[in-house]
Design a protein around this motif. Structure first.
Motif, PDB file in Angstrom:
ATOM      1  N   HIS A   1       0.814  -1.212   0.000  1.00 25.47           N
ATOM      2  CA  HIS A   1       0.000   0.000   0.000  1.00 25.47           C
ATOM      3  C   HIS A   1       0.855   1.272   0.000  1.00 25.47           C
ATOM      4  CE1 HIS A   1      -3.291   2.513   2.311  1.00 25.47           C
ATOM      5  NE2 HIS A   1      -2.686   3.218   1.383  1.00 25.47           N
ATOM      6  N   MET A   2       1.609   1.475   1.074  1.00 25.59           N
ATOM      7  CA  MET A   2       2.257   2.766   1.280  1.00 25.59           C
ATOM      8  C   MET A   2       3.415   3.034   0.312  1.00 25.59           C
ATOM      9  SD  MET A   2       0.330   4.112   3.432  1.00 25.59           S
ATOM     10  CE  MET A   2       1.290   5.622   3.578  1.00 25.59           C
ATOM     11  N   GLN A   3       4.178   1.997  -0.025  1.00 26.81           N
ATOM     12  CA  GLN A   3       5.283   2.196  -0.951  1.00 26.81           C
ATOM     13  C   GLN A   3       4.866   2.025  -2.408  1.00 26.81           C
ATOM     14  OE1 GLN A   3       9.037   0.275  -0.025  1.00 26.81           O
ATOM     15  NE2 GLN A   3       8.564   0.217   2.155  1.00 26.81           N
ATOM     16  N   GLY A   4       3.982   1.072  -2.648  1.00 24.47           N
ATOM     17  CA  GLY A   4       3.581   0.780  -4.015  1.00 24.47           C
ATOM     18  C   GLY A   4       2.394   1.577  -4.507  1.00 24.47           C
ATOM     19  N   PHE A   5       1.222   1.327  -3.928  1.00 29.75           N
ATOM     20  CA  PHE A   5       0.008   1.969  -4.430  1.00 29.75           C
ATOM     21  C   PHE A   5      -0.015   3.474  -4.183  1.00 29.75           C
ATOM     22  CE2 PHE A   5      -1.825  -2.376  -4.496  1.00 29.75           C
ATOM     23  CZ  PHE A   5      -2.257  -2.362  -5.819  1.00 29.75           C
ATOM     24  N   SER A   6       0.643   3.933  -3.148  1.00 33.30           N
ATOM     25  CA  SER A   6       0.693   5.387  -2.941  1.00 33.30           C
ATOM     26  C   SER A   6       1.344   6.072  -4.136  1.00 33.30           C
ATOM     27  CB  SER A   6       1.466   5.714  -1.658  1.00 33.30           C
ATOM     28  OG  SER A   6       0.722   5.329  -0.527  1.00 33.30           O
ATOM     29  N   ARG A   7       2.361   5.447  -4.710  1.00 34.36           N
ATOM     30  CA  ARG A   7       3.006   6.004  -5.899  1.00 34.36           C
ATOM     31  C   ARG A   7       2.104   5.909  -7.130  1.00 34.36           C
ATOM     32  NH1 ARG A   7       7.384   4.434  -2.733  1.00 34.36           N
ATOM     33  NH2 ARG A   7       9.212   5.814  -2.918  1.00 34.36           N
ATOM     34  N   LEU A   8       1.352   4.818  -7.214  1.00 34.85           N
ATOM     35  CA  LEU A   8       0.448   4.661  -8.354  1.00 34.85           C
ATOM     36  C   LEU A   8      -0.715   5.646  -8.305  1.00 34.85           C
ATOM     37  CD1 LEU A   8       0.270   0.780  -8.727  1.00 34.85           C
ATOM     38  CD2 LEU A   8       0.808   2.385 -10.552  1.00 34.85           C
ATOM     39  N   PHE A   9      -1.301   5.813  -7.122  1.00 36.65           N
ATOM     40  CA  PHE A   9      -2.490   6.640  -6.999  1.00 36.65           C
ATOM     41  C   PHE A   9      -2.179   8.125  -6.845  1.00 36.65           C
ATOM     42  CE2 PHE A   9      -4.803   2.784  -4.936  1.00 36.65           C
ATOM     43  CZ  PHE A   9      -5.049   2.245  -6.196  1.00 36.65           C
ATOM     44  N   ARG A  10      -1.070   8.461  -6.186  1.00 36.36           N
ATOM     45  CA  ARG A  10      -0.768   9.863  -5.889  1.00 36.36           C
ATOM     46  C   ARG A  10       0.698  10.187  -6.176  1.00 36.36           C
ATOM     47  NH1 ARG A  10      -4.124  10.880  -0.230  1.00 36.36           N
ATOM     48  NH2 ARG A  10      -6.180  10.343  -1.065  1.00 36.36           N
ATOM     49  N   PRO A  11       1.091  10.126  -7.430  1.00 37.87           N
ATOM     50  CA  PRO A  11       2.497  10.378  -7.768  1.00 37.87           C
ATOM     51  C   PRO A  11       2.971  11.779  -7.396  1.00 37.87           C
ATOM     52  CG  PRO A  11       1.123  10.360  -9.745  1.00 37.87           C
ATOM     53  CD  PRO A  11       0.272   9.852  -8.627  1.00 37.87           C
ATOM     54  N   ALA A  12       2.055  12.733  -7.315  1.00 37.18           N
ATOM     55  CA  ALA A  12       2.448  14.109  -6.983  1.00 37.18           C
ATOM     56  C   ALA A  12       3.027  14.209  -5.580  1.00 37.18           C
ATOM     57  CB  ALA A  12       1.243  15.036  -7.114  1.00 37.18           C
ATOM     58  N   LYS A  13       2.724  13.263  -4.707  1.00 36.47           N
ATOM     59  CA  LYS A  13       3.299  13.272  -3.367  1.00 36.47           C
ATOM     60  C   LYS A  13       4.780  12.912  -3.378  1.00 36.47           C
ATOM     61  CE  LYS A  13      -0.555  12.556  -0.215  1.00 36.47           C
ATOM     62  NZ  LYS A  13      -1.017  11.773   0.945  1.00 36.47           N
ATOM     63  N   PHE A  14       5.229  12.275  -4.454  1.00 32.40           N
ATOM     64  CA  PHE A  14       6.604  11.808  -4.532  1.00 32.40           C
ATOM     65  C   PHE A  14       7.448  12.627  -5.496  1.00 32.40           C
ATOM     66  CE2 PHE A  14       3.974   8.326  -3.152  1.00 32.40           C
ATOM     67  CZ  PHE A  14       4.709   7.741  -2.138  1.00 32.40           C
ATOM     68  N   ALA A  15       6.800  13.361  -6.397  1.00 36.57           N
ATOM     69  CA  ALA A  15       7.525  14.206  -7.359  1.00 36.57           C
ATOM     70  C   ALA A  15       6.634  15.370  -7.742  1.00 36.57           C
ATOM     71  CB  ALA A  15       7.907  13.391  -8.592  1.00 36.57           C
ATOM     72  N   PRO A  16       7.005  16.586  -7.383  1.00 36.63           N
ATOM     73  CA  PRO A  16       6.150  17.730  -7.695  1.00 36.63           C
ATOM     74  C   PRO A  16       6.025  18.011  -9.189  1.00 36.63           C
ATOM     75  CG  PRO A  16       8.247  18.441  -6.766  1.00 36.63           C
ATOM     76  CD  PRO A  16       8.189  16.958  -6.610  1.00 36.63           C
TER      77      PRO A  16
END
Length: 224
Positions: free
Chosen positions: A120-135
């Motif tokens: 969830h937190m490492q995988g799907f968070s990047r899939l669903f909300r990429p803006a949280k990891f790269a502006p």
């Protein structure tokens, strides 16, 4: 808590639980577990997409501003997926969803932590909300590719540990299955990922249970 007060308390609190969820969020795993337990509870919808998790009433209940949350009749509130699942399963031992023995208990925690913290937190968070990891929007596809790689690799690990089991800990459903239920819902129904056959078949068995069908109905999730 003394044995006397514990027993007196346990006679009354079971019908008073309030379960806070958002449709299709990770809370769907706890929703599934509640239905499998077949115990009385009141479901309270928190629409995350509308920002309801930040409204004063909910923040007062759960300052973490996320779901799931479980309010008990003694005024206490449980948060965090594994904690809620653990408490529910062991509070209703007669339902058979609490793993027996230390080894099965820690394996259940291991599975739930892997589902929540990694898939969830490492995988799907990047899939669903990429803006949280790269502006920068130009990097979002790269972030999502990384998330997809994490998820796919993680389900490969799950597949190897699963073997030919009917459920993740063997032939009986347990609290651990509730965590895989929600990440597999995201993986197979939302993202249409290509996962190992034994994992996909396992989710199909979970999805076909009366409890999951009721949860999808109650949360307004419709499949094409």
């Amino acid at each position: 808590m003394s044995e006397k007060s514990c027993c007196a308390w346990s006679n009354d609190w079971r019908s008073m639980m309030k379960f806070y969820y958002s449709p299709g969020a990770c809370s769907i795993g706890i929703h599934f577990l509640l239905e499998e337990l077949a115990v009385p509870y009141e479901a309270v919808r928190i629409a995350i997409k509308d920002g309801e998790q930040f409204k004063p009433d909910y923040v007062g209940l759960n300052p973490k501003s996320k779901v799931p949350a479980l309010a008990r009749d003694d005024g206490s509130v449980l948060t965090e997926f594994a904690a809620i699942a653990h408490w529910l399963a062991y509070s209703f031992p007669e339902k058979g969803l609490a793993p027996s023995g230390l080894e099965n208990g820690v394996r259940a925690i291991e599975i739930m932590d892997y589902a929540v913290a990694t898939i969830h937190m490492q995988g799907f968070s990047r899939l669903f909300r990429p803006a949280k990891f790269a502006p920068s929007e130009a990097d979002h596809a790269w972030v999502q590719d990384m998330g997809r790689e994490i998820v796919t690799k993680a389900f490969g690990v799950v597949s190897e540990s699963f073997g030919d089991n009917r459920f993740i800990l063997g032939d009986r459903l347990s609290m651990a299955d509730s965590s895989l239920f929600y990440v597999l819902f995201w993986a197979l129904d939302r993202q249409k990922l290509d996962l190992p056959r034994n994992v996909a078949d396992y989710y199909a068995r979970l999805r076909d249970r009366p409890s999951s069908r009721k949860v999808f109905h109650d949360e307004g999730i419709v499949f094409a």
